[in-house]
Design an enzyme around this catalytic site. Structure first.
Site, PDB file in Angstrom:
ATOM      1  N   GLU B 312       0.849  -1.207   0.000  1.00 27.67           N
ATOM      2  CA  GLU B 312       0.000   0.000   0.000  1.00 27.67           C
ATOM      3  C   GLU B 312       0.874   1.244   0.000  1.00 27.67           C
ATOM      4  O   GLU B 312       0.545   2.240   0.643  1.00 27.67           O
ATOM      5  CB  GLU B 312      -0.924   0.007   1.227  1.00 27.67           C
ATOM      6  CG  GLU B 312      -1.767  -1.263   1.368  1.00 27.67           C
ATOM      7  CD  GLU B 312      -2.756  -1.234   2.522  1.00 27.67           C
ATOM      8  OE1 GLU B 312      -2.468  -0.558   3.524  1.00 27.67           O
ATOM      9  OE2 GLU B 312      -3.810  -1.873   2.421  1.00 27.67           O
ATOM     10  N   CYS B 405     -11.183   0.294   7.207  1.00 27.07           N
ATOM     11  CA  CYS B 405     -10.728   1.650   7.503  1.00 27.07           C
ATOM     12  C   CYS B 405     -11.396   2.690   6.611  1.00 27.07           C
ATOM     13  O   CYS B 405     -11.666   3.814   7.036  1.00 27.07           O
ATOM     14  CB  CYS B 405      -9.208   1.736   7.357  1.00 27.07           C
ATOM     15  SG  CYS B 405      -8.569   1.136   5.790  1.00 27.07           S
TER      16      CYS B 405
END
Lengths: 662, 662
Positions: B312, B405
Site C-alpha cells: 500500500e 478503515c
C-alpha cells in the site's frame, strides 16, 4: 491416441530429470547430450565451481542443516528460519549436486552430499514423516494446515532429490528416505471412501510431479496413482477454492493460468507427467490449452511469468508490467521443466522456443555472472533513482534470501541442463537447443560446434551412425529467426525452400560418420513490438538479437538516467563484440536521444494537443507525450544495449528493456 | 517569519476539524461555510441518510462493538476481527457522526453516538489505556509491538473523535476518555532522559495529528509537545529504519514521499500542524518540499496516491500504474486533510487545486452512489475479463471490509466537508471550493449558487458586509481552467486581464450587501496527456471536464470490451447531459474505433516495422503498436465517457481512464 514407442528407454548413463516409462504415451523421448564448451558450458562451470560448493556453507549459516540436526536430536537450540519450507533449500541443493555428480566425479561434492543425506535420514521420523518445521515448531501437528504448511511440497522436493541421487549415483540411501515418506503419505492421503484418514492437497503443488518421477524411478504404480489423486483433487474446494493455491477450478476445466505462478507451473508439469504416463487426452488437452493461454497473454518478453508482487501470481491477460514484473526466477525454472515435458508429449518445436527464450533471459538473469548473487524477482525496468524502501529486492542481487527457494533451484536446472536439449523418436533425433557438445539418440551420435548465441552458425558432424536405415535429423528453427541457410552435404537451403514444418527443419538421410550439417541462423539485431493490448509497453520497442533480449543499463549511459531516453526506430542497429565486458558479450548499439522535458509547475499532466505531440510535424494526428515537448527535440545519444541476462552485475542503476520510440 | 494574526479565531459554532490556536503561524484561518444544495449536498445527504445510520449495525455485525463490551466485561465471548486496529472503525464513525450532529440535530444519531461513547468509556482501563485487541487477545501486553500493534494509532483516532464530539456538541464525555488516554500516553512515552519509561513511535502515524488537535481543543501545551516528540522520533531507527512505517529518514531531511501512503500522509498532516502551531520554518519547508515531490512525480490523475498493492505504498517517481494503481480511499482522504493544512499554512491556491481534484475523483469513487458500498482500492483501469482470484477487491464494490478503515473515513470527510471550503486572513475571504451555500469570514457573508461541476457558472452574492473598509474576495481559479470570465459589478475580466496571482483571482472592494460576482469557468471537455516519464500511459490521453476525470466503462460500450479501443484525438469531444444516468451526470462523447488485432500464433511479440505501425502511412517514422495491425483499421465507434467517481455502480465490467490514441 495411445502410442507405444518403439525406441528404447534412455541409456542407463543418462541420469537426468524426466524419464518417462517405456510404455508412456509421448511423441519424443529424452536423449542424452553433453555440453563441452561455449555459452552454457561456462555457466555450468560457474555453477559447479562456485554456486554448488558454496551451498553447504550457506545452508549451514542459514540454519537449514542445524534444523535437521535438531530434528534428529543430535544438537540443541531452536529452529532457524522463518518458513515451514526451509528444508527444501537442502533438498534442491542435493538434487543439484546429484545431477552434477552424474556428469563428473567430485570427491568433495560427493562427501558433502553423503554428509547431508545422513542428516536428512537422521531427521526422518520412524513412520517416514519428515519436516523440521512441524517436528520442531509445531509440536508434530501434522497436516493441520495443508494450505500454508508446505509439508507435501517439502516431501516433493525430497523425492525429486532422491530420484536424482539414485539416478546419478545408483545409491539407494536418499531414495530409501523418500520412499518411506512417500509410503507414509500414501497411507495417510486418499479420496473419500479409500479408507485413508485424510482427503487433502497441499497449498503448494510439487508432490505431484515428484511422485510421477518416483514412479518412473521405482516402477511402483502406487506413486503415479497418488500423483493423479493429488492433481485431480485440486479445484474442488479442499483449500477454499483459492486460486492462489490452484484450487479455484479443476485443471481439466481451466481456461487460463492463474494464481501463484510457481504453484500453477509445478501443477501443470505434474499434469503433463500424468498425461504422458497414462495417455489421458483430456488432461493433455488442458495442458496444451493452458500453455497457449499463458504464452499468448501472460508471458513477458523475457519468458518471465507472474505479473504481481502481491501474491507472486499471474495477472489478467496482457497485464505485463515492467518495473513491477514479478517474474520469479523459480517460475522461469518451472516453465522450462513444464515446457520440456510438453515438448516430449507433443513433439512440437514451439516448446523449445519458449525454453530457449526463458533460459537465455528470464532464467539466467536470476544468477550473477560470478555465481554468487541472485535475483528472486526479475523486472524489465528499474527506474532512475529507484529506491527499494519496501525491501522487495527486485533490482539488487542478494547473496542469499530469507526465502531461498531460487538459488538452489537455479543450481539444479544448470546442473541438469543437458537433459533439456535433445530427444528421439522412431525416426531419428531432434535437436531442441544448440550447444557445443554431443547429441546421441536413435543410434547416432552428432557433435556440434557453435558460438551460439553470439554467432548463428551451428556446425554438426555425424560421429557415429549405423547405416541400416535412413533417419531424420530434426533441427529447431527458432521462432525468432527470419532468415537462415542450411548446408547438408551437397544440398543447401534457405528459408524459402528448406523442408521446415511447424518449426522443425527435417533432414532425412542414411547418415554416415563424417556427414556434416551447417546451420546458419541470421542474427541481425531487431526491434520487437508487442500486441497493442500489452498497455505497459505501448509506444515502445525492445531490442533482441537471436534468442537474447537486450536492455539498457545506466552504467553504459553516463550523464543521465534512462527514463528520458528515446530510441529512433528508423536508424539501423549496429553490433559490437565486447569480450572485455560482462564476461564477454555482444552489444547492440542504437540511435536515440534524450528528451528535453520542461519542469512541471506542480502537476505532471498537461493539455494534449496534436500540434505539439511527437511526430505531429508531419501528420498532425499522432503522438501522445507531454504536450510541452517539441518533436525530435533533445540531445542525440548512442544507446548501448547489453543482454538482459547480464544486467545488475555492475553498479546499481536504472535498466530498461522496452524503449519509447517517440 | 512568525506572524500574529489579527483576525479572531473561528466562531464558536463552526465545529470542524483543523482549528489552529489564535497564536498559530499561518497565512489563512479556516472559516465557516454551509453547503445547501448541489453536487456535494446530495453526497452529504446520502452520507447522512444512508451511510452514517448504517454504521452502528455494521459495527455490531463485524464485532467492533462486541469487542468493546467484552473489554468492559459486560458480555462474554471472544474477540471478533482480524486486526489490532478494529477499534478505529468505531472511532472514525463517532467522529463522522459528531460532525454530522454539528450541522443538524438528529435524535436517533445522537442516541447512537451516546450509546457507543458509553461502550468506549466502559472499555477504558482505569489508567486510561484502551485497546480491545491488546486487552483481550494480547493479555494486556501493551506497547510490546509498536511497529504493528497500532495502539497509538487507535488512540489517535479516539482523540480525533473526541475532539470532534466536543467541538460539535460541547459534551465532555468522550473528550474525558481521550484526555485520560492521552495523559497515560504522555506518562509512558518520552525521549531518553525524560524519565518516561518508553522511547518509541507507532508504526502507523495518526497519534501525532490527533494530539495537535487535542492541544487545539484543550489548550494543553503538553499534547503539542508530545505530538512534536512523536514526529521528531520518526526516522531514527526506532522501527528499524523501515520506510513503510515512516522510519527510514527524519522528516526534515526527506526528499520525497515514500512508504505506506496513508502513514506518510497522516505524518505530514501532523508535521504541518506543528509548523502551523510553532512556526518552525524547517518543518514547514519539509512539508512544502514533500508535497511538491508527491504531486509532480507520485500522484495519479485522479489524485490517487500509492502505486503498490504489495505494501500500500508509494512507488518510484513516475511509477503510476493503471490497473495496479492502489490509490487507497484513505490515502485520498489523508491527502485532502494534509493539503488543507498546507493551504492554511501557506495561503497558496494550488493546495485547493489538489483538494478539488481529489474530492471529485480519487476520493468520491470510494463510495457508491447509493452510499452502501465501498472501494478500498481505486484503480484507473480494469481489464476486459478481469478476474480477481487474489481477492484484492480492486474492481468490485464491497458492503464492508475485514479491514474497514475506508468506509468510516469517507463518512467523516463528507460530514465535515464544509470545513475545507473557505478561509480568511487580515484582508478578506478566500473561496477554495465552489458549492451552493454560504461562505462567512472577516465579517462578510457571501451566498453562492452553482451547478458546479456540471456547469462552470458560480454566482456569488454579498449577503452581509460592514462597510468599514475594503476587503479582498479571493476566488481560486482552478489549475485545469484555461478560459474564464468574471463579472463584478460593472467590471468584467477574462483570462487576459483578470487580477490573478498564483491561482487566486483577487477582487478588492468595499463590499456591500447585494453586491454580485459571477464567475464563469469554461468547461469544455479536454484531452490530457502525461509527462513522458509516466510510462504506464505512454501513447494515451485522458478525458477531463472541469474538475472531473472521466473514464470509459464497458456498460456503455456493448459488443466488445475496452482493451481494443482507440480514441481519435483529432476529432472534437461532445457533451451530453444524462440526468437519467448514474444519479445525473454529464457524459463526454469521443470518436474512436475498435482495433482489428490478428490472432497471435502463440507469441504476442512481433517484429517492429515502421511500415506497418500506426500513423506510418504519412510519416513512416512513428507508431509502435503490433506490427500486424494496419493503421486506421478497425470498426468506428462512439466512445462514451462517464465521470470516474461514478464508475463501478452498474454491472461488473472493464474500465479505462487512459485511452490509446493509435
Amino acid at each position: 491416441m495411445p502410442r507405444t514407442p518403439s525406441v528404447p528407454p534412455s541409456p542407463a548413463g543418462a541420469a537426468g530429470p524426466v524419464r518417462p516409462r517405456p510404455d508412456a504415451h509421448l511423441a519424443l523421448r529424452p536423449a542424452p547430450a553433453a555440453i563441452d564448451a561455449g555459452f552454457w558450458h561456462d555457466r555450468r562451470e560457474t555453477n559447479a565451481r562456485t554456486s554448488l560448493p558454496q551451498g553447504p556453507g550457506l545452508l549451514e549459516a542459514a540454519g537449514n542443516l542445524h534444523n535437521l540436526r535438531l530434528a534428529a536430536g543430535s544438537t540443541e537450540g531452536t529452529f532457524q528460519g522463518a518458513y515451514p519450507f526451509v528444508d527444501t533449500d537442502v533438498y534442491k541443493w542435493l538434487e543439484a549436486a546429484a545431477w552434477q555428480l552424474a556428469q563428473a566425479p567430485d570427491d568433495a561434492l560427493a562427501a558433502d552430499v553423503d554428509r547431508i543425506i545422513a542428516l536428512v535420514a537422521a531427521a526422518q521420523q520412524p513412520d517416514g514423516y519428515l519436516n523440521t518445521w512441524f517436528q520442531l515448531v509445531k509440536d508434530g501437528e501434522r497436516y493441520q494446515d495443508l494450505r500454508w504448511g508446505h509439508e507435501l511440497y517439502c516431501a516433493g522436493h525430497l523425492i525429486q532429490a532422491a530420484v536424482a541421487h539414485h539416478r546419478a549415483t545408483g545409491h539407494p540411501d536418499l531414495l530409501d528416505v523418500a520412499v518411506r515418506f512417500a509410503d507414509h503419505i500414501d497411507a495417510v492421503f486418499g479420496p473419500p471412501g479409500s479408507g485413508r484418514p485424510l482427503d487433502g492437497i497441499d497449498g503448494h503443488p510439487e508432490i505431484e510431479t515428484a511422485l510421477a518421477e518416483l514412479y518412473r524411478e521405482t516402477g511402483e504404480r502406487r506413486y503415479l496413482d497418488l500423483a493423479a489423486y493429488f492433481v485431480d483433487r485440486h479445484g474442488h474446494g479442499l483449500l477454499g477454492h483459492d486460486a492462489y493455491c490452484q484450487d479455484r477450478v479443476p485443471l481439466r476445466e481451466a481456461t487460463t493460468v492463474e494464481g501463484h505462478a510457481v504453484r500453477q507451473l509445478y501443477l501443470l508439469a505434474a499434469a503433463t507427467d500424468l498425461a504422458t504416463e497414462t495417455g489421458e487426452s483430456r488432461l493433455r488437452a488442458a495442458t496444451e490449452r493452458l500453455w497457449h493461454a499463458m504464452t499468448t497473454t501472460k508471458t513477458h518478453l523475457t519468458g518471465g511469468l507472474g505479473a504481481h508482487h502481491d501474491q507472486e501470481d499471474f495477472g489478467d491477460p496482457y497485464e505485463l508490467p515492467n518495473e513491477r514484473a514479478y517474474c520469479e526466477t523459480c517460475a522461469a525454472i518451472a516453465c522450462v521443466q513444464w515446457s520440456w515435458r510438453m515438448a516430449l508429449l507433443t513433439g512440437e518445436a514451439r516448446y523449445g522456443d519458449l525454453i530457449e527464450r526463458t533460459l537465455y533471459n528470464g532464467f539466467l538473469a536470476g544468477v550473477s555472472l560470478d555465481g554468487e548473487r541472485w535475483l528472486y524477482v526479475n523486472p524489465l525496468q528499474v527506474r532512475d533513482g529507484h529506491t527499494d524502501p519496501g525491501g522487495d529486492q527486485s533490482a539488487r542481487r542478494t547473496r542469499w534470501f530469507r526465502c531461498a527457494c531460487c538459488p538452489p533451484n537455479v543450481m539444479r536446472l544448470l546442473a541438469s541442463l543437458e537433459h533439456y536439449l535433445t530427444s528421439t523418436d522412431d525416426d531419428g533425433l531432434q535437436i531442441h537447443q544448440y550447444v557445443t557438445g554431443t547429441y546421441t539418440g536413435d543410434g547416432i551420435t552428432i557433435s556440434a560446434r557453435t558460438d551460439y548465441p553470439w554467432n548463428g552458425t551451428i556446425a554438426l558432424t555425424v560421429e557415429d551412425a549405423p547405416e541400416d536405415r535412413s533417419r531424420t535429423l530434426s533441427l529447431r528453427i527458432p521462432h525468432w529467426c527470419r532468415e537462415f541457410r542450411v548446408r547438408c552435404g551437397d544440398d543447401s537451403y534457405d528459408r524459402t525452400d528448406a523442408p521446415v514444418t511447424d518449426g522443425w527443419l527435417r533432414l532425412r538421410r542414411v547418415w554416415a560418420p563424417g556427414d556434416q550439417v551447417v546451420l546458419e541462423l541470421a542474427l541481425d539485431p531487431r526491434l520487437t513490438a508487442a500486441d497493442p493490448r500489452v498497455d505497459a509497453v505501448r509506444g515502445c520497442v525492445a531490442i533482441e538479437r537471436g534468442p537474447l533480449v537486450y536492455c539498457l543499463e545506466q552504467a553504459d549511459h553516463p550523464g543521465g538516467g534512462l527514463d528520458d531516453i528515446v530510441l529512433d526506430p528508423t536508424r539501423p542497429l549496429a553490433v559490437k563484440q565486447r569480450p572485455d565486458q560482462l564476461g564477454g558479450i555482444t552489444t547492440v548499439v542504437a540511435a536515440g536521444r534524450r528528451r528535453r522535458i520542461p519542469d512541471a509547475d506542480w502537476w505532471p499532466y498537461t493539455p494534449y494537443s496534436p500540434l505539439n505531440a511527437p511526430g505531429s510535424s508531419s501528420t498532425g494526428t499522432t503522438g501522445t507525450a507531454a504536450a510541452a515537448e517539441s518533436p525530435g527535440e533533445g540531445e542525440p545519444l548512442e544507446l548501448t544495449a547489453v543482454p538482459y541476462y547480464a544486467w545488475a552485475n555492475r553498479e546499481d542503476g536504472s535498466m530498461r528493456v522496452w524503449l519509447p520510440t517517440s
